[in-house]
Structure formats: C-alpha cells, structure tokens
Design a protein around this motif. Structure first.
Motif, short mmCIF file in Angstrom:
data_model
loop_
_atom_site.label_atom_id
_atom_site.label_comp_id
_atom_site.label_asym_id
_atom_site.label_seq_id
_atom_site.Cartn_x
_atom_site.Cartn_y
_atom_site.Cartn_z
N HIS A 135 5.35 4.66 -0.90
CA HIS A 135 4.78 3.75 -1.91
C HIS A 135 5.20 2.34 -1.34
O HIS A 135 6.46 2.28 -1.14
CB HIS A 135 4.98 4.12 -3.37
CG HIS A 135 4.37 5.47 -3.49
ND1 HIS A 135 2.98 5.84 -3.65
CD2 HIS A 135 5.03 6.77 -3.64
CE1 HIS A 135 2.88 7.13 -3.88
NE2 HIS A 135 4.12 7.83 -3.97
N THR A 144 0.41 8.84 2.81
CA THR A 144 1.14 10.03 2.87
C THR A 144 1.39 10.65 4.03
O THR A 144 -0.19 10.50 4.94
CB THR A 144 0.40 10.85 1.84
OG1 THR A 144 0.53 10.26 0.60
CG2 THR A 144 0.91 12.39 1.96
N ASP A 166 0.83 -1.03 -0.02
CA ASP A 166 0.16 0.01 -0.05
C ASP A 166 0.89 1.20 -0.03
O ASP A 166 1.99 1.16 0.21
CB ASP A 166 -0.86 0.25 1.05
CG ASP A 166 -2.24 -0.86 1.05
OD1 ASP A 166 -2.75 -1.01 2.08
OD2 ASP A 166 -2.32 -1.33 -0.04
N SER A 167 0.25 2.33 -0.23
CA SER A 167 0.77 3.57 -0.20
C SER A 167 0.12 4.50 0.96
O SER A 167 -0.88 4.43 1.27
CB SER A 167 0.65 4.59 -1.47
OG SER A 167 1.01 3.77 -2.57
N HIS A 178 5.23 11.08 0.72
CA HIS A 178 4.49 10.04 -0.11
C HIS A 178 5.42 8.54 -0.04
O HIS A 178 6.55 8.69 -0.44
CB HIS A 178 4.55 10.48 -1.42
CG HIS A 178 3.74 11.75 -1.50
ND1 HIS A 178 2.14 11.84 -1.20
CD2 HIS A 178 3.93 13.00 -1.97
CE1 HIS A 178 2.01 13.17 -1.24
NE2 HIS A 178 3.04 13.83 -1.90
N ARG A 180 10.92 5.17 -3.72
CA ARG A 180 9.60 4.43 -3.14
C ARG A 180 8.89 5.49 -2.42
O ARG A 180 7.83 5.83 -2.36
CB ARG A 180 9.62 3.23 -2.20
CG ARG A 180 10.05 1.85 -3.07
CD ARG A 180 10.19 0.81 -1.91
NE ARG A 180 10.75 1.03 -0.82
CZ ARG A 180 10.41 0.77 0.53
NH1 ARG A 180 9.05 0.42 0.81
NH2 ARG A 180 10.99 0.90 1.44
#
Length: 117
Positions: free
Chosen positions: A85, A19, A16-17, A83, A68
């Motif tokens: 990732h 932020t 998953d990502s 961010h 990433r």
C-alpha cells in the motif's frame, strides 16, 4: 521439489496499492513452511520484506515497509500474499517469494514492480 508460482506486479502510480501472490505449483504449502518475501532494486542488494509461518505469524524486517506492506497466507487455498500500500518511487524492484523446505530454498521467478510518479 517445491516450485513457487508468483503472480501480480506491473506498473502502478505513486500512492497505489498492489498485491503479489505466491503458491506452490503442483503442490501445496505444508504446515511448517515459511514463506518469505524479498525485493531487489537495480544496483542494490536483495532486501528482506518479511516472512510468515503458521506458528509464528508474520514478521516484517524492513522499517521502510512496515505498516505499508502486509503478509498473509491461506494454506487451504495454497496461497500467500504480499499486500503493498502507498507505493512510492522508492519501491520499484523485482519482488520475489521463496519457500525454504528441507534445508533447500526454492525461489519464485520474481516480478518487476514499477511505480510512476
């Protein structure tokens, strides 16, 4: 005095990502501010993720996160972002931002990021 205010974090699944954001509570970023991102996992030393200034742009100090994790900043919105990732089980830690200003380093409160496999 500068008080970094952080948000974003929590539990995500591997791949998953996520932020994280950082702002100056009751104030704004100024042009020569550096915003730095760190993380610290249990039993490990604090690790620099990267930094960003308006003049030099962003730098990423950790090979394991390069390509990433990205760092962004928007001073008119008083916001900076990390961010993340492709999160892996090696990424869980408390993530912090800090803002050095006038020879003093101001730390955010940090937030736990947990990655479930």
């Amino acid at each position: 005095q500068v008080q970094p205010a952080e948000s974003g974090g929590g539990v995500v699944q591997a791949g998953d990502s996520l932020t994280r954001s950082c702002s100056v509570a009751g104030g704004t970023f100024v042009g020569d501010d550096m915003v730095a991102w760190y993380r610290q996992a249990p039993g490990k030393e604090r690790e620099v993720i990267g930094t960003m200034t308006c003049d030099a742009g962003s730098s990423h100090d950790a090979d394991s996160m390069r390509c990433r994790f990205t760092i962004a900043r928007n001073d008119p919105e008083n916001s900076a972002w990390l961010h993340m990732h492709g999160l892996t089980p090696e990424d869980p830690a408390i993530y912090y931002c800090d803002i050095p200003r006038d020879s003093v380093v101001y730390w955010g409160q940090g937030t736990q990021v947990t990655v479930s496999s």
